[in-house]
Structure formats: C-alpha cells, structure tokens
Design a protein around this motif. Structure first.
Motif, PDB file in Angstrom:
ATOM      1  N   LEU A 171      -1.950   2.415   5.310  1.00  0.00           N
ATOM      2  CA  LEU A 171      -2.914   2.425   4.208  1.00  0.00           C
ATOM      3  C   LEU A 171      -2.721   3.643   3.303  1.00  0.00           C
ATOM      4  O   LEU A 171      -2.658   3.515   2.075  1.00  0.00           O
ATOM      5  CB  LEU A 171      -4.342   2.408   4.760  1.00  0.00           C
ATOM      6  N   TYR A 175      -0.006   3.506   0.211  1.00  0.00           N
ATOM      7  CA  TYR A 175      -0.591   3.553  -1.139  1.00  0.00           C
ATOM      8  C   TYR A 175       0.044   4.663  -1.968  1.00  0.00           C
ATOM      9  O   TYR A 175       0.426   4.455  -3.129  1.00  0.00           O
ATOM     10  CB  TYR A 175      -2.105   3.763  -1.052  1.00  0.00           C
ATOM     11  N   TRP A 336       0.305  -2.290   2.620  1.00  0.00           N
ATOM     12  CA  TRP A 336      -0.952  -2.329   3.367  1.00  0.00           C
ATOM     13  C   TRP A 336      -0.916  -3.352   4.497  1.00  0.00           C
ATOM     14  O   TRP A 336      -1.641  -3.225   5.478  1.00  0.00           O
ATOM     15  CB  TRP A 336      -2.119  -2.617   2.428  1.00  0.00           C
TER      16      TRP A 336
END
Length: 522
Positions: A171, A175, A336
């Motif tokens: 995550l 990102y 993700w």
C-alpha cells in the motif's frame, strides 16, 4: 523472602516468549522492505522511459524473466546462508549480518543509476540469504521440546508479522513508487529494513539463548565430513552420483538446449544436491528417514510457490495492463493488489487455524503434509477465477485492448491463494523445525527457502510463456495441475508419514535421539 526476577529470556507475553515478538517485528520490517520493493519491481521495469515517472521500458516477458531470476536467487541464497550459520556464525549473528546487507541493498536501489539497480539487487539477495532461513529457525528454538503445539501457534504469530509488513509495504511503497517516484519507493523500503535492524539489535537480551553456534563434540572421524561439506561430496558414492548427474543435466541443457544461463544454474545446484546427500549421510536411521521426507516435501513447496508467485509477476502486470482499476472516480494503483493476499491472511489466519484445530479434535487427518497438499489444491483453484478474467478481455483488429476484466476476479483469486497459503506455508516452516537435526537446522531451513526460490523461478518461466500461449492457457493449466498434484500427495500420505517416525505426535522431538552436540558459549 527475596523475590527472584525472571531473566529476559524467561519472560513471556500472552503465553509466548518475548523473543518471539522481537523476531516478529524484525521480520515484519524485513518483509516490508522486501515486499515493498517486490510490489514495484516489475512495474518499474515495464514503465515507459518517456513517462512522467520513467522506468526502464522493458518488454513484459523480459521483466518477468528478471523477476523470476531475482526471486529465485533471493531464496536459493538461503543455502549458503544456512551453512554459514550452522558452521561459522550461528543463526543469531547471521540474522544481524543479513540485516546490514539488506539495509545497504535497499539504500543503493534509491540511487537513479543502472549500476545501483543491479548492485542493490545483489546485496538484497545476499542479505535475504543470511537472514530469512535463520530467523525462521530461531522461532522454533524459542520453545522447549515439550511445547510442540505452542511452537505451531508461535509460527502462526510470526507469520502474522510477515503479512503485516507485506500488506503495509504494497500500500505505502506501492503508492509512492507508482505516483511519486520509483526510487523514492525503493528508498522507503530501505528505511523499513533499518527499523527492523534496530529492533533486532534492541531485543538481543531476549534472544541470547537461541540461534547460537552448535559445536559438534563427536569424535573427529565422525564430524570431519559435516565440517568440510564440499569435499565430502566426493567421499561417498551416492553424493558423488547425485552431484555428477546434476552436472551432466546442466551441461546437456547448455549444449543441447542452447541455454547457458539455465545450464550454469543447474550446474550450480549440483553442489546443493551433493551437500544435501552429505547431510542425509550424516544422520542416524531415524534422522535419515526424517531428512528424506523433508526433501520430498520440498517438491510440494516448489509446486506451490511456482503457482503462487504469479502474484508478483504475471498477475501484477495483468492488473496493470488488462484489469479495469477504476473505482468510482479513483484509479486503484496496480501495486495495491499485492497487499490483498497479506490483508486476507490477517483476516483469515485465526479462522483457518481454528478450523484445523476443530478438524484434528474430530480425529481427522491433520498432518503437516496433508495440510500442505490441501493448500496446493485450494491455491490452484484460485487460478480458475483468472481464467474467467482472461476471457473478459477483448481486443480490436489492431490488437489494442477495448475491454478490460473486472477487478473482482483478481480479489477472488487472491482469496483462494491466501487460504491455500494458510494451509501450507506456516505448517511447512514448523514441519522443518520438528524433523531437522539441530546441527543441520539452519541448512534445512535454507534448503526449504531454496525450494521456494526454485518455485519462484518456475513462476517466472510460466509468466514468460504467457506471451506465447496466452493468459487463459497458463491460468487454467496451473489450476488443473495443482489440483491433480495435491490429490496425488494425499494418496501417498501414509508412507510419507511413516518416514517421520511420529515426530508430529511426540511430546518431545527427534532431537532427543541426537547426541554429541552442544551450543557454543556466547
């Protein structure tokens, strides 16, 4: 009356040694660094060089090929890492050295130069090889022989740390890598590993009694071969035969198959085969049987991870290029999806563990080998969802994608992969610590992770072949093969269990029968 305070090594938290939580946090940050880098590695390789966040612009099959080689070597390096721990440093010191190498490797990856990219990967391979098998072995060493069931639960807790790190990494690092800069993502992974190294250093007082060097106190004639492992390959007919056959296979692949890289790989593995047979020769009758069934279980590991590790390669690229990632007005970063597996583990780990306890209490088959076979089958079924997904994608006359598949198929595939992993992977780690002799514990754990690495390479080969055969054929073929393979393991379960000599049923362990070894004083 004086109150005697417990020493740090005797302290417990929620019924488990405090050292478990130190190893939990160390592994959590190590996996944060590894899975963070893993989440963006292939995406960085295939990203266009002219994009706002430029990558290397490689073709899909080339990127997946490098991913396969890299993830294989990461785990194959566990064999020399285990030997170094068994014969030179001990597991505890080896973990510390591995952590230093990992901090250096991830930090170098943050430099935007091609030399830094390859240098960083090499350092990470060396670091994981030193850390991964030895920290897992230390978990088993925290528990007395009479606490076999608690040891299994300890590995489940340890496994939760792995997946906390993996979930956060995909995550956060994913990102940042995709939206801010690939090298910022690599650098953040290095910061995570540095935190893990500091945690491990701080918690040494809780770990002083585990992971120390095992000194062989047998007569010189008995221990000579276990010291000079490479030379011992040539002292026995079976180890020499295994070494020779593997070398000849490598030469054949090189000369007749036209692949020098795979030929060299097989020739290199010949030494691992030879050492594996030397380790087998070093045991007594019961140890030999247990070592043999451990080696046989490695085939299950190779098959499992060969299928499972499509996640970081083929399925990662599929998510980026052929999956509709729009959710309302927000486009979900492809990286993700690398966290979905870890998040599902955090949700379902306790549930799956409870189901197996319930199953065992009903006097049903619940051996580690059975759980591993069931895990392969369930994981394989997840690929049937990807088969459906691949049928949803449509193309125009020029071969451009005009309709992508829904992301629900990826989520369902990862759900089944997770359930299969929870059946197979934690019990496999515990299984090794129950069957391996103390003096070869780190080597056997290293061999387990080497099998995982070979599975990763198989995953890379399968991912590459999708360019020629198409995703539907690859996904469906994996699902069918895993189902058949798992059923075959179940059919031969009884003779395999006999080779364990009741190691999983005994309150003690096989180590009760091993004499002539003691821990080196620290």
């Amino acid at each position: 009356m004086a109150i005697v305070e417990k020493s740090p090594i005797d302290k417990r938290l929620f019924g488990h040694p405090v050292g478990l939580y130190i190893l939990f946090l160390t592994e959590m940050w190590e996996r944060f660094s590894y899975y963070g880098m893993r989440a963006i590695l292939v995406l960085y390789l295939v990203a266009e060089t002219a994009a706002d966040n430029p990558g290397l612009g490689w073709a899909n099959d080339s990127a997946i090929a490098l991913y396969g080689w890299y993830t294989m070597f990461v785990y194959v390096a566990s064999i020399p890492g285990g030997i170094i721990a068994d014969k030179l440093l001990g597991q505890r010191k080896s973990v510390f050295v591995g952590g230093l190498l990992l901090v250096a490797g991830h930090s170098v990856l943050a430099i935007e130069q091609l030399w830094a990219f390859y240098s960083g990967l090499i350092l990470i391979v060396m670091g994981v090889g030193m850390l991964k098998p030895n920290i897992s072995t230390m978990v088993g060493g925290l528990y007395p022989k009479k606490e076999q069931n608690k040891r299994d639960m300890g590995f489940y807790i340890f496994y939760m740390g792995i997946n906390l790190g993996a979930a956060a990494a995909a995550l956060i690092v994913g990102y940042i890598g995709e939206n801010i800069g690939w090298h910022y993502g690599f650098g953040l992974a290095g910061i995570g590993m540095a935190l893990g190294q500091l945690t491990y250093w701080y918690g040494q007082r809780y770990l002083k009694h585990v992971g120390n060097l095992v000194v062989d106190t047998r007569e010189d004639t008995e221990k000579k071969e276990s010291t000079n492992l490479i030379g011992a390959i040539f002292n026995h007919s079976n180890s020499l035969a295994g070494f020779t056959v593997t070398v000849l296979a490598g030469i054949a692949v090189w000369v007749f198959g036209g692949s020098w890289s795979y030929g060299l790989l097989i020739i290199g593995l010949a030494f691992a085969v030879g050492v594996g047979i030397v380790v087998y020769n070093d045991g007594n009758k019961i140890e030999k049987d247990r070592i043999l069934v451990t080696y046989l279980s490695f085939l299950i590991i190779i098959i499992f991870w060969g299928a499972f590790e499509q996640a970081g390669g083929l399925m990662n690229v599929y998510a980026k290029q052929k999956t509709d990632l729009m959710l309302g007005g927000f486009e979900i970063p492809a990286s993700w999806f690398q966290s979905v597996n870890a998040l599902f583990i955090l949700i379902f780990a306790t549930i799956v563990g409870s189901i197996w306890v319930w199953w065992k209490n009903r006097n049903r088959e619940s051996s580690s080998l059975f759980k591993m076979a069931i895990g392969v089958i369930i994981m394989g079924w997840g690929f049937f969802f990807m088969s459906v997904a691949s049928q949803e994608v449509s193309y125009d006359a020029a071969g451009e994608i005009i309709q992508k598949s829904g992301m629900q198929w990826l989520v369902l595939a990862y759900l089944f992969h997770t359930l299969g992993e929870l059946c197979a992977s934690p019990v496999a780690l515990s299984f090794i610590t129950k069957l391996a002799p103390d003096r070869w514990m780190a080597f056997m754990m290293g061999a387990y992770f080497a099998a995982t690495g070979l599975g990763n390479k198989v995953a890379g080969l399968l991912g590459e072949s999708a360019t020629d055969f198409g995703e539907f054929a690859i996904f469906t073929g994996i699902g069918v093969f895993c189902t058949i393979f798992g059923i075959l393991v179940i059919l031969v379960l009884k003779p395999l269990k006999r080779l364990t000599h009741g190691a999983e049923e005994l309150e003690g362990s096989q180590h009760d029968e091993t004499e002539g070894f003691e821990l080196a004083d620290e």
